[in-house]
Each structure stands twice: as structure tokens, then as C-alpha cells.
Motif scaffolding. Structure first.
Motif, PDB file in Angstrom:
ATOM      1  N   HIS A 146       0.856  -1.186   0.000  1.00 43.82           N
ATOM      2  CA  HIS A 146       0.000   0.000   0.000  1.00 43.82           C
ATOM      3  C   HIS A 146       0.885   1.226   0.000  1.00 43.82           C
ATOM      4  CE1 HIS A 146      -3.764   2.180   0.547  1.00 43.82           C
ATOM      5  NE2 HIS A 146      -3.134   2.947   1.411  1.00 43.82           N
ATOM      6  N   PHE A 147       0.734   2.043  -1.026  1.00 36.09           N
ATOM      7  CA  PHE A 147       1.487   3.281  -1.134  1.00 36.09           C
ATOM      8  C   PHE A 147       0.648   4.429  -0.582  1.00 36.09           C
ATOM      9  CE2 PHE A 147       4.353   2.150  -5.031  1.00 36.09           C
ATOM     10  CZ  PHE A 147       5.019   1.225  -4.242  1.00 36.09           C
ATOM     11  N   THR A 148       1.312   5.395   0.006  1.00 34.15           N
ATOM     12  CA  THR A 148       0.632   6.604   0.477  1.00 34.15           C
ATOM     13  C   THR A 148       0.766   7.700  -0.574  1.00 34.15           C
ATOM     14  OG1 THR A 148       2.639   7.320   1.639  1.00 34.15           O
ATOM     15  CG2 THR A 148       1.029   6.038   2.894  1.00 34.15           C
ATOM     16  N   GLY A 149      -0.050   8.735  -0.415  1.00 39.48           N
ATOM     17  CA  GLY A 149      -0.002   9.838  -1.354  1.00 39.48           C
ATOM     18  C   GLY A 149      -0.808   9.542  -2.604  1.00 39.48           C
ATOM     19  N   THR A 150      -0.437  10.179  -3.701  1.00 40.68           N
ATOM     20  CA  THR A 150      -1.124  10.012  -4.966  1.00 40.68           C
ATOM     21  C   THR A 150      -0.267   9.209  -5.927  1.00 40.68           C
ATOM     22  OG1 THR A 150      -1.856  11.223  -6.938  1.00 40.68           O
ATOM     23  CG2 THR A 150      -0.229  12.296  -5.563  1.00 40.68           C
ATOM     24  N   PRO A 151      -0.906   8.444  -6.823  1.00 43.46           N
ATOM     25  CA  PRO A 151      -0.109   7.651  -7.775  1.00 43.46           C
ATOM     26  C   PRO A 151       0.753   8.485  -8.703  1.00 43.46           C
ATOM     27  CG  PRO A 151      -2.391   6.894  -7.719  1.00 43.46           C
ATOM     28  CD  PRO A 151      -2.346   8.169  -6.937  1.00 43.46           C
ATOM     29  N   TYR A 152       0.556   9.798  -8.728  1.00 47.57           N
ATOM     30  CA  TYR A 152       1.247  10.626  -9.694  1.00 47.57           C
ATOM     31  C   TYR A 152       2.098  11.695  -9.016  1.00 47.57           C
ATOM     32  CZ  TYR A 152      -2.672   8.341 -11.786  1.00 47.57           C
ATOM     33  OH  TYR A 152      -3.577   7.382 -12.138  1.00 47.57           O
ATOM     34  N   GLY A 153       2.369  11.520  -7.717  1.00 49.78           N
ATOM     35  CA  GLY A 153       3.157  12.493  -6.977  1.00 49.78           C
ATOM     36  C   GLY A 153       4.563  11.988  -6.707  1.00 49.78           C
ATOM     37  N   LYS A 154       5.337  12.835  -6.041  1.00 42.72           N
ATOM     38  CA  LYS A 154       6.740  12.526  -5.742  1.00 42.72           C
ATOM     39  C   LYS A 154       6.855  11.297  -4.852  1.00 42.72           C
ATOM     40  CE  LYS A 154      11.178  13.615  -5.771  1.00 42.72           C
ATOM     41  NZ  LYS A 154      11.984  13.588  -6.998  1.00 42.72           N
ATOM     42  N   GLU A 155       5.833  11.047  -3.996  1.00 41.62           N
ATOM     43  CA  GLU A 155       5.904   9.919  -3.070  1.00 41.62           C
ATOM     44  C   GLU A 155       6.034   8.591  -3.809  1.00 41.62           C
ATOM     45  OE1 GLU A 155       3.382  12.023  -3.263  1.00 41.62           O
ATOM     46  OE2 GLU A 155       2.786  12.806  -1.297  1.00 41.62           O
ATOM     47  N   ARG A 156       5.366   8.481  -4.961  1.00 35.72           N
ATOM     48  CA  ARG A 156       5.387   7.197  -5.667  1.00 35.72           C
ATOM     49  C   ARG A 156       6.786   6.843  -6.136  1.00 35.72           C
ATOM     50  NH1 ARG A 156       2.117   5.293 -11.129  1.00 35.72           N
ATOM     51  NH2 ARG A 156       3.459   3.518 -11.582  1.00 35.72           N
ATOM     52  N   GLU A 157       7.519   7.821  -6.636  1.00 35.07           N
ATOM     53  CA  GLU A 157       8.865   7.542  -7.129  1.00 35.07           C
ATOM     54  C   GLU A 157       9.706   6.855  -6.069  1.00 35.07           C
ATOM     55  OE1 GLU A 157      12.707   9.916  -9.018  1.00 35.07           O
ATOM     56  OE2 GLU A 157      11.163  10.998  -7.914  1.00 35.07           O
ATOM     57  N   LYS A 158       9.675   7.391  -4.841  1.00 36.84           N
ATOM     58  CA  LYS A 158      10.480   6.825  -3.760  1.00 36.84           C
ATOM     59  C   LYS A 158       9.963   5.447  -3.344  1.00 36.84           C
ATOM     60  CE  LYS A 158      11.508  11.433  -1.891  1.00 36.84           C
ATOM     61  NZ  LYS A 158      11.337  12.349  -0.725  1.00 36.84           N
ATOM     62  N   GLN A 159       8.646   5.322  -3.214  1.00 38.26           N
ATOM     63  CA  GLN A 159       8.067   4.062  -2.755  1.00 38.26           C
ATOM     64  C   GLN A 159       8.222   2.955  -3.796  1.00 38.26           C
ATOM     65  OE1 GLN A 159       4.287   4.903  -0.081  1.00 38.26           O
ATOM     66  NE2 GLN A 159       4.343   6.410  -1.725  1.00 38.26           N
ATOM     67  N   GLU A 160       8.082   3.310  -5.066  1.00 37.71           N
ATOM     68  CA  GLU A 160       8.232   2.318  -6.119  1.00 37.71           C
ATOM     69  C   GLU A 160       9.672   1.825  -6.216  1.00 37.71           C
ATOM     70  OE1 GLU A 160       6.037   1.953 -10.310  1.00 37.71           O
ATOM     71  OE2 GLU A 160       7.517   3.558 -10.271  1.00 37.71           O
ATOM     72  N   GLU A 161      10.616   2.758  -6.125  1.00 41.21           N
ATOM     73  CA  GLU A 161      12.020   2.357  -6.194  1.00 41.21           C
ATOM     74  C   GLU A 161      12.380   1.444  -5.018  1.00 41.21           C
ATOM     75  OE1 GLU A 161      16.528   4.269  -6.498  1.00 41.21           O
ATOM     76  OE2 GLU A 161      14.768   5.575  -6.516  1.00 41.21           O
ATOM     77  N   ILE A 190      -7.759   3.526  -5.325  1.00 35.79           N
ATOM     78  CA  ILE A 190      -7.212   4.857  -5.045  1.00 35.79           C
ATOM     79  C   ILE A 190      -8.192   5.661  -4.207  1.00 35.79           C
ATOM     80  CG2 ILE A 190      -6.355   6.999  -6.080  1.00 35.79           C
ATOM     81  CD1 ILE A 190      -5.836   5.383  -8.652  1.00 35.79           C
ATOM     82  N   ASP A 191      -7.707   6.231  -3.108  1.00 29.28           N
ATOM     83  CA  ASP A 191      -8.515   7.164  -2.315  1.00 29.28           C
ATOM     84  C   ASP A 191      -7.592   8.165  -1.633  1.00 29.28           C
ATOM     85  OD1 ASP A 191      -7.438   5.913  -0.029  1.00 29.28           O
ATOM     86  OD2 ASP A 191      -9.176   4.600   0.220  1.00 29.28           O
ATOM     87  N   ASP A 192      -8.135   8.962  -0.733  1.00 28.57           N
ATOM     88  CA  ASP A 192      -7.331  10.000  -0.087  1.00 28.57           C
ATOM     89  C   ASP A 192      -6.238   9.437   0.815  1.00 28.57           C
ATOM     90  OD1 ASP A 192      -8.539  12.102  -1.317  1.00 28.57           O
ATOM     91  OD2 ASP A 192      -9.941  12.534   0.311  1.00 28.57           O
ATOM     92  N   ASN A 193      -6.343   8.157   1.184  1.00 25.60           N
ATOM     93  CA  ASN A 193      -5.348   7.543   2.060  1.00 25.60           C
ATOM     94  C   ASN A 193      -4.230   6.849   1.288  1.00 25.60           C
ATOM     95  OD1 ASN A 193      -6.718   8.230   4.513  1.00 25.60           O
ATOM     96  ND2 ASN A 193      -8.188   6.599   4.093  1.00 25.60           N
ATOM     97  N   GLY A 194      -4.323   6.845  -0.030  1.00 25.17           N
ATOM     98  CA  GLY A 194      -3.297   6.193  -0.835  1.00 25.17           C
ATOM     99  C   GLY A 194      -3.901   5.245  -1.852  1.00 25.17           C
TER     100      GLY A 194
END
Length: 302
Positions: A146-161, A190-194
Motif C-alpha cells: 500500500h502506497f501513500t499519497g497520490t499515484p502521480y506524486g513525488k511519493e510514488r517515485e520513492k516508494q516504487e524504487e 485509489i482514495d485519499d489515504n493512498g
């Protein structure tokens, strides 16, 4: 330009109702779209969810009010949707880095989160390689995080890597069992929690049925991998491809920019909008260790 007008009307509606309970359906109606479609487009274009935008705007305005007048903290908390001083203080300090009482004493320490304003710029004039396919139902096998943030934000880059680096063993196992180098990364719920992010491969029916049969596999560790079956319903997808690259991790911003171009240029021009359904990124390995990435977005006629 309908999507630009609609997005600005939705933002104006939010800004006029920040001290009220905001119904996402009403926000979406201002943009002439469904709540699901509006929230997906908003997060892609803005890099944060609709809920995050509303929360940060409220905290920004609350800080300005604390610094400029003598209204009680509890009254400001209630005004911006917090039911207790403690919950307000916790959210306030997380955003501003200071407590409400410190903000009242020194307003120069406050942070600001400005309202969105849609600006028109001349775009297009580029070639986009795509195809539209009606995909039959698919059954994938993989593992979820489960990723936090939005699928298209900076958070995804870090979590995906981090996911790709820390789960190489599972990836190699699935690739070996499937005999297929194509990895399917699925974004859903997808929702406000990730959102849920699955790394999967396509296994044939025999492999799926015998995945946990020790007599067939010859190993007894498969259960510990916490693999799941992911069912993708029949969906119409628009599929775009990135250029071939030898990099083991794709250029995240190339993918992000491609999604934005799809939404702001291709979809309005072709009369489509996002449909309900999972989004996929298919990592396709080619000979000589080259790889390209296909982006699958579920679509429907507007």
C-alpha cells in the motif's frame, strides 16, 4: 477547453466552501464529470489528492487567521472541520511546523499553501504513439503493497524504487515461473489515504493451480511469499509506449509527463475520459536487456 473550464469551476467551488463540509460529487459536478474521473484527473495534474488539497488549504487559512485576529483556537478548529483542539493542533503542527499558540505569537513562522489557478498554455504539436484495445479479463499473480499519497506524486517515485529494490527475489521467482519477462504493475483502490500497488506476472492455469503444490514445484517456500491473485476485468484501454531504454528503473518523470499529456491533450482531443478500473504499467524486457514501458489507462467515451 471544456476540461480547463470545468477544473477551474471545481476549484472555485472548493475555495468558496472551505469552511463547510465538501461533497466530492458536487465538486465533480462543477467540472462536468463524475467524482471518480475528477479525482483521478486532479491527482494526476496536481500531484496530490483532492482531500490533501482541501486539508492543506484549510490549514493555511487557519494559520493566517490565528496570526491576524484573537478568535479562540477551538472556534478556528471547528470552522475548518476539526472536532477538537487536540486534532487541530496535531494537524496544524504537522503542516506549519509550529503549534497554534506559537503561530499566534509569531505569524512569520507560518507556511502558506496557495489556491490553485488553471492557466492556459499552448501545447501539442507532438507525436504520441498509442493504440486502443479491448482487453479480455486477465488473471495475474503477484504481491501487494500500500502506497501513500497520490499515484502521480513525488511519493510514488520513492516508494516504487524501494519496492523494486527490496523485492528482487519475489520478482525473479515470478518471472521464472511465468517464463514471461513482462511485469504488470497494477494501481487500484485509489482514495485519499493512498492506493494499492501490485507487482504481477501472468501465469498459465496449470502454474496457478500448482503454485503451492510441493510435489510439482519441488520447493516449500512459496507460501511465505504472500502472493495474491489479481483479477483484471474486461476493460477498454488506451496504451501508450515509452522509448526503449537500458535503465533498470524507468525515468519516473517521463512517465508522469506522459500521463499528463494523455489527459490534457489526447483525451480531450479524442473525446475520451478515464473510466473506472485499474491502471497498469507493463514493463516489457526486450533482447539485449532493453526495456520499454507501456502505460494502460482505462477509458470510455465522454
Amino acid at each position: 477547453m471544456d476540461w480547463i473550464t470545468g477544473m477551474q469551476k471545481a476549484i472555485d467551488y472548493i475555495e468558496a466552501n472551505l469552511t463547510e463540509e465538501i461533497d466530492y460529487e458536487k465538486v465533480a459536478a462543477e467540472s462536468f464529470s463524475s467524482s471518480y474521473h475528477f479525482q483521478r484527473v486532479f491527482s494526476i495534474l496536481c500531484g496530490y489528492t483532492l482531500g490533501e488539497y482541501i486539508r492543506l488549504r484549510r490549514l493555511s487559512l487557519a494559520g493566517a487567521e490565528l496570526a491576524s485576529d484573537k478568535e479562540k483556537v477551538i472556534d478556528i478548529a471547528l470552522k475548518y472541520g476539526y472536532d477538537s483542539p487536540d486534532s487541530f493542533a496535531k494537524a496544524f503542527q504537522k503542516f506549519h511546523g509550529i503549534t497554534p499558540s506559537q503561530a499566534r505569537a509569531d505569524g512569520s513562522l507560518l507556511k502558506s499553501f496557495s489556491r490553485l489557478s488553471i492557466k492556459i498554455s499552448l501545447e501539442g504539436g507532438s507525436t504520441m504513439n498509442y493504440r486502443i484495445e479491448e482487453k479480455s479479463p486477465m488473471i495475474l499473480t503477484g504481491f501487494k503493497t500500500h502506497f501513500t499519497g497520490t499515484p502521480y506524486g513525488k511519493e510514488r517515485e520513492k516508494q516504487e524504487e524501494e519496492l523494486f529494490v527490496s523485492t528482487r527475489g519475489k520478482q525473479w521467482f515470478l518471472k521464472g515461473v511465468s517464463g514471461d519477462g513482462d511485469a504488470h504493475c497494477v494501481i487500484t483502490n485509489i482514495d485519499d489515504n493512498g492506493y494499492d500497488y501490485y507487482y504481477c506476472h501472468r501465469l498459465d492455469s496449470y502454474e496457478r493451480q500448482n503454485l503451492y503444490n510441493h510435489d510439482v514445484t519441488g520447493v516449500d517456500f512459496v507460501e511465505s511469499l504472500n502472493l495474491e491473485t489479481v483479477e483484471i476485468p474486461q476493460t477498454t484501454y488506451v496504451i501508450f509506449e515509452t522509448s526503449d531504454t537500458k535503465s533498470p528503473i524507468c525515468d519516473y518523470f517521463d512517465l508522469l509527463n506522459l500521463r499528463i499529456k494523455i489527459l490534457t491533450e489526447w483525451m480531450p482531443e479524442m473525446g475520451f475520459q478515464l473510466a473506472k478500473g485499474p491502471e497498469l504499467a507493463v514493463y516489457h524486457w526486450k533482447p539485449k536487456n532493453e526495456r520499454n514501458v507501456q502505460i494502460w489507462l482505462p477509458i470510455e467515451k465522454k
